[in-house]
Design a protein around this motif. Sequence first.
Motif, mmCIF file in Angstrom:
data_model
loop_
_atom_site.group_PDB
_atom_site.id
_atom_site.type_symbol
_atom_site.label_atom_id
_atom_site.label_comp_id
_atom_site.label_asym_id
_atom_site.label_seq_id
_atom_site.Cartn_x
_atom_site.Cartn_y
_atom_site.Cartn_z
ATOM 1 N N GLN A 1 39.768 58.043 87.202
ATOM 2 C CA GLN A 1 39.113 58.995 86.308
ATOM 3 C C GLN A 1 39.459 60.421 86.695
ATOM 4 O O GLN A 1 40.028 60.670 87.747
ATOM 5 N N SER A 2 39.086 61.338 85.827
ATOM 6 C CA SER A 2 39.307 62.763 86.037
ATOM 7 C C SER A 2 38.551 63.209 87.285
ATOM 8 O O SER A 2 37.514 62.628 87.590
ATOM 9 N N PRO A 3 39.014 64.153 88.057
ATOM 10 C CA PRO A 3 40.054 65.100 87.732
ATOM 11 C C PRO A 3 41.471 64.644 88.099
ATOM 12 O O PRO A 3 42.421 65.334 87.785
ATOM 13 N N GLY A 4 41.657 63.538 88.748
ATOM 14 C CA GLY A 4 42.997 63.082 89.090
ATOM 15 C C GLY A 4 43.583 63.833 90.267
ATOM 16 O O GLY A 4 42.890 64.574 90.964
ATOM 17 N N LEU A 5 44.886 63.636 90.487
ATOM 18 C CA LEU A 5 45.590 64.275 91.593
ATOM 19 C C LEU A 5 46.735 65.128 91.069
ATOM 20 O O LEU A 5 47.361 64.776 90.064
ATOM 21 N N THR A 6 47.026 66.211 91.774
ATOM 22 C CA THR A 6 48.189 67.017 91.439
ATOM 23 C C THR A 6 49.438 66.286 91.925
ATOM 24 O O THR A 6 49.348 65.294 92.657
ATOM 25 N N GLN A 7 50.606 66.797 91.560
ATOM 26 C CA GLN A 7 51.853 66.181 92.016
ATOM 27 C C GLN A 7 51.946 66.198 93.542
ATOM 28 O O GLN A 7 52.300 65.210 94.161
ATOM 29 N N ALA A 8 51.600 67.324 94.148
ATOM 30 C CA ALA A 8 51.648 67.434 95.612
ATOM 31 C C ALA A 8 50.646 66.482 96.262
ATOM 32 O O ALA A 8 50.967 65.821 97.264
ATOM 33 N N GLU A 9 49.447 66.381 95.705
ATOM 34 C CA GLU A 9 48.435 65.465 96.246
ATOM 35 C C GLU A 9 48.871 64.013 96.088
ATOM 36 O O GLU A 9 48.665 63.189 96.985
ATOM 37 N N THR A 10 49.486 63.704 94.958
ATOM 38 C CA THR A 10 49.972 62.342 94.721
ATOM 39 C C THR A 10 51.029 61.972 95.745
ATOM 40 O O THR A 10 50.986 60.877 96.330
ATOM 41 N N LYS A 11 51.973 62.866 95.981
ATOM 42 C CA LYS A 11 53.047 62.604 96.949
ATOM 43 C C LYS A 11 52.464 62.252 98.318
ATOM 44 O O LYS A 11 52.918 61.318 98.967
ATOM 45 N N GLU A 12 51.462 62.991 98.754
ATOM 46 C CA GLU A 12 50.849 62.721 100.054
ATOM 47 C C GLU A 12 49.986 61.459 100.024
ATOM 48 O O GLU A 12 49.963 60.700 100.986
ATOM 49 N N ALA A 13 49.302 61.217 98.918
ATOM 50 C CA ALA A 13 48.398 60.074 98.816
ATOM 51 C C ALA A 13 49.140 58.737 98.811
ATOM 52 O O ALA A 13 48.608 57.731 99.279
ATOM 53 N N VAL A 14 50.367 58.713 98.275
ATOM 54 C CA VAL A 14 51.099 57.443 98.208
ATOM 55 C C VAL A 14 51.786 57.092 99.521
ATOM 56 O O VAL A 14 52.034 55.921 99.798
ATOM 57 N N LYS A 15 52.098 58.078 100.345
ATOM 58 C CA LYS A 15 52.863 57.839 101.581
ATOM 59 C C LYS A 15 52.310 56.714 102.455
ATOM 60 O O LYS A 15 53.078 55.861 102.906
ATOM 61 N N PRO A 16 51.000 56.657 102.718
ATOM 62 C CA PRO A 16 50.493 55.585 103.585
ATOM 63 C C PRO A 16 50.649 54.179 103.001
ATOM 64 O O PRO A 16 50.547 53.194 103.720
ATOM 65 N N HIS A 17 50.891 54.085 101.710
ATOM 66 C CA HIS A 17 50.976 52.789 101.037
ATOM 67 C C HIS A 17 52.419 52.315 100.836
ATOM 68 O O HIS A 17 52.638 51.235 100.282
ATOM 69 N N THR B 1 62.469 60.710 100.344
ATOM 70 C CA THR B 1 62.696 60.573 98.892
ATOM 71 C C THR B 1 61.458 60.119 98.127
ATOM 72 O O THR B 1 61.556 59.825 96.946
ATOM 73 N N CYS B 2 60.297 60.078 98.779
ATOM 74 C CA CYS B 2 59.121 59.589 98.057
ATOM 75 C C CYS B 2 58.708 60.550 96.952
ATOM 76 O O CYS B 2 58.126 60.120 95.966
ATOM 77 N N GLY B 3 59.003 61.826 97.069
ATOM 78 C CA GLY B 3 58.660 62.784 96.019
ATOM 79 C C GLY B 3 59.392 62.490 94.723
ATOM 80 O O GLY B 3 58.802 62.509 93.641
ATOM 81 N N TRP B 4 60.697 62.209 94.826
ATOM 82 C CA TRP B 4 61.497 61.890 93.643
ATOM 83 C C TRP B 4 60.989 60.600 93.007
ATOM 84 O O TRP B 4 60.820 60.510 91.786
ATOM 85 N N TRP B 5 60.723 59.595 93.826
ATOM 86 C CA TRP B 5 60.239 58.316 93.303
ATOM 87 C C TRP B 5 58.848 58.433 92.711
ATOM 88 O O TRP B 5 58.543 57.815 91.687
ATOM 89 N N ALA B 6 57.982 59.232 93.320
ATOM 90 C CA ALA B 6 56.639 59.434 92.767
ATOM 91 C C ALA B 6 56.737 60.070 91.387
ATOM 92 O O ALA B 6 56.040 59.658 90.453
ATOM 93 N N LYS B 7 57.608 61.049 91.232
ATOM 94 C CA LYS B 7 57.774 61.701 89.932
ATOM 95 C C LYS B 7 58.361 60.732 88.915
ATOM 96 O O LYS B 7 57.936 60.698 87.752
ATOM 97 N N THR B 8 59.324 59.925 89.320
ATOM 98 C CA THR B 8 59.941 58.945 88.425
ATOM 99 C C THR B 8 58.909 57.948 87.910
ATOM 100 O O THR B 8 58.829 57.681 86.707
ATOM 101 N N VAL B 9 58.098 57.415 88.813
ATOM 102 C CA VAL B 9 57.070 56.445 88.416
ATOM 103 C C VAL B 9 56.009 57.121 87.558
ATOM 104 O O VAL B 9 55.580 56.564 86.547
ATOM 105 N N GLN B 10 55.612 58.333 87.919
ATOM 106 C CA GLN B 10 54.612 59.055 87.132
ATOM 107 C C GLN B 10 55.096 59.275 85.707
ATOM 108 O O GLN B 10 54.367 59.014 84.751
#
Length: 93
Positions: free
Chosen positions: A35-51, A62-71
């Motif tokens: 749900q809202s407010p969601g995550l920014t691109q920078a927050e998403t990049k950091e949030a996915v790293k542990p997973h 390269t996780c930033g490029w892949w995060a943007k591609t999937v988004q």
Amino acid sequence: MIEVENVNTPGRTTRVNAAKYADMLSAFEAALPRQSPGLTQAETKEAVKPHLSDELFPGGKTCGWWAKTVQLDLEAKGKLLREPTKPLRWHWK
């Protein structure tokens, strides 16, 4: 390989590595809020790293490029919602 879409270029697809896409998608499912407010691109990049798999994304490279591609692909498929905020934020639809 897997075909992905881009919300910014409707009708155009690109082929990317299926294993990396699947791993990033799994990380998105674990990290992105429902749900809202969601995550920014920078927050998403950091949030996915542990997973992410260390084999596919050693040190989070390269996780930033892949995060943007999937988004962009999930947004094009109507699965993610882009909030009209500055900075932009995304969450599951």
